[in-house]
Design an enzyme around this catalytic site. Structure first.
Site, short mmCIF file in Angstrom:
data_model
loop_
_atom_site.label_atom_id
_atom_site.label_comp_id
_atom_site.label_asym_id
_atom_site.label_seq_id
_atom_site.Cartn_x
_atom_site.Cartn_y
_atom_site.Cartn_z
N LEU A 169 -4.51 -17.15 1.57
CA LEU A 169 -4.94 -17.27 2.90
C LEU A 169 -5.95 -17.53 2.82
CD1 LEU A 169 -5.69 -13.10 4.19
CD2 LEU A 169 -3.57 -14.77 3.78
N CYS A 170 -6.04 -18.44 4.22
CA CYS A 170 -7.47 -19.22 4.56
C CYS A 170 -7.96 -18.54 5.57
CB CYS A 170 -6.63 -19.87 5.91
SG CYS A 170 -4.69 -20.43 5.71
N GLU A 171 -8.71 -17.46 4.20
CA GLU A 171 -10.22 -17.08 4.49
C GLU A 171 -11.07 -17.22 3.65
OE1 GLU A 171 -11.70 -14.93 7.17
OE2 GLU A 171 -9.90 -13.86 8.05
#
Ligand code: LLP
Length: 421
Positions: free
Chosen positions: A341-343
């Site tokens: 995820l872009c987290e």
């Protein structure tokens, strides 16, 4: 430190990962049945005892059916969870409905299914009366305030928790409900989450039993049951002690003998609403190493992500990781194990000592059987994984298929505005 091993053998895990694309959640039917039986045995001294499995922990009707075969009902919090209980064949008093900020439609559905409704607030008495009517049997949720025994990050202390009513509100709710025709009352509280101390349930039980006696004395209500709700913990970390459910049941029995029996309330039924204790150790997330990355730290990138298991990102929760086939290899590498995820908090583990992980290795993330799949979400267009059941005879069954892009598109594709490709 004791070793934590997956319930499935490396051979089984490799075979399953050949049959089902990773990532997937895998559940152990034998373990689920074992735990359900241990719980029942621990409370066998109470003839009315029933576990209402917290559906939010593992909302799969196949799992609910297994638990139903072991004598468990279901605790639902929403309309859709009520539908799941119905799908699993549960009816009437086999269903508990512990909700908060409850919409009218949810109360109506709970009433239609004959569920035992647990009111979170005194203002819900007139609300329920107006939207669905008052049933003969009803429960109220207590919040004693203060700090209680087992303050923790997930639930916060009672005084800061949004759930339940104060004692004066409880007494008022009982009186109003009696005036509206309610006959049989229950009392409920959930004051901790993942309590590993065996003292939590007995202490909570004593508090609820004493409160039940006071409510009976002050309002004249007939208290038929006390619901200890969930909160009994599991050892996520190697070496942590597992909750001794037999000792916990005995501790609750002692409180019952001391607080309820002398008050002439020795017929009160005990209910539980456990989620984590019932299921967490009996599920794992199976995932595969896709990439290595070496920058300022060493990263192992896997094909699961926080959308499959949110607890590490949300609570900083520890979930043990086994590298399949390397169970006995030395943990001489230190990795952050990450999803895609872009987290930046999409990490299943930070600075975790593990054996060397090679691209293509299977990893098992432990104790994901409760609050695992169920907390999933679709950020970055990630699709929810499959759920697979390992049967006691070693065979397997797909109990929920993985989502496909078609499922993701279904909610905006309904007017044929966007073509699904
Ligand atoms: N009953 C009610 C009304 C609840 O709200 C809960 C959990 C349970 C029963 C079951 O509790 P358990 O035995 O599973 O601890 N998602 C979090 C936990 C939140 C628990 C909230 N309520 C987690 O991943 O740890």
């Amino acid at each position: 430190m004791s070793v934590k091993r997956p319930f499935a053998t490396p051979e089984q895990l490799r075979r399953l990962a050949d049959a089902y694309p990773t990532p997937f959640h895998l559940y152990d039917e034998a373990g689920i049945r074992r735990t359900a039986r241990a719980l029942r045995a621990a409370f066998a001294w109470n003839p009315g005892f029933r576990e209402y499995f917290a559906v939010k922990a593992t909302p799969n009707p196949y799992i609910l059916q297994i638990l139903r075969e072991e004598g468990c009902g279901a605790d639902c919090a929403t309309y859709t969870e009520l539908m799941l209980a119905q799908a699993a064949g549960l009816r009437g008093e086999e269903i508990f409905f512990s909700s908060n900020v409850t919409p009218a439609a949810d109360y109506r559905r709970a009433m239609e299914q004959g569920a035992t409704i647990n009111l979170d607030d005194v203002t819900h008495v007139p609300f329920l009366r107006d939207v669905a009517g008052i049933p003969a049997r009803i429960c109220c949720r207590y919040n004693p305030g203060g700090a209680f025994v087992a303050g923790n990050a997930i639930m916060d202390t009672p005084q800061n928790a949004k759930y339940g009513m104060t004692y004066p509100q409880l007494a008022q709710a009982y009186r109003e409900l009696m005036a509206l025709g309610a006959k049989d009352f229950g009392l409920h509280a959930l004051l901790a989450s993942n309590a590993l101390s065996g003292a939590y349930y007995p202490a909570l039980a004593r508090l609820l039993f004493e409160t039940a006696v006071r409510l009976r004395d002050e309002t004249g209500a007939h208290v038929a049951f006390v619901n200890l709700s969930g909160g009994v913990g599991v050892p996520y970390r190697p070496g942590e002690p597992a909750a001794d459910i037999a000792a916990i049941g005995e501790g609750v029995r002692r409180a019952y003998e001391e607080a309820l029996v002398p008050a002439g309330m020795g017929d009160v039924a005990i209910y539980t609403e456990l989620g984590r204790f019932m299921l967490a150790p009996h599920g794992v997330l199976v995932t595969r190493c896709l990439h290595h990355k070496h920058i300022y730290k060493e990263y192992v990138g896997v094909d699961a992500c926080a959308a499959d298991l949110m607890r590490p990102a949300m609570y900083g929760a520890y979930h043990h990781i086994t590298v399949v086939g390397k169970e006995d290899a030395p943990c001489d590498h230190v990795y952050d194990v990450t999803g895609g995820l872009c987290e930046n908090n999409d990490k299943f583990a930070v600075d975790r000592p593990l054996p060397r992980v090679d691209v293509g290795d299977l990893l098992v993330i432990h104790d994901t059987g409760a609050h695992g799949y169920s907390m999933g979400y679709n950020y970055n267009g990630r699709l929810r994984s499959a759920e697979v059941l390992l049967r006691p005879d070693g065979s397997d069954r797909l109990i929920r298929r993985a989502e496909t892009p078609r499922d993701y598109f279904a909610t905006f594709d309904f007017q044929d505005t966007f073509t699904f490709r």
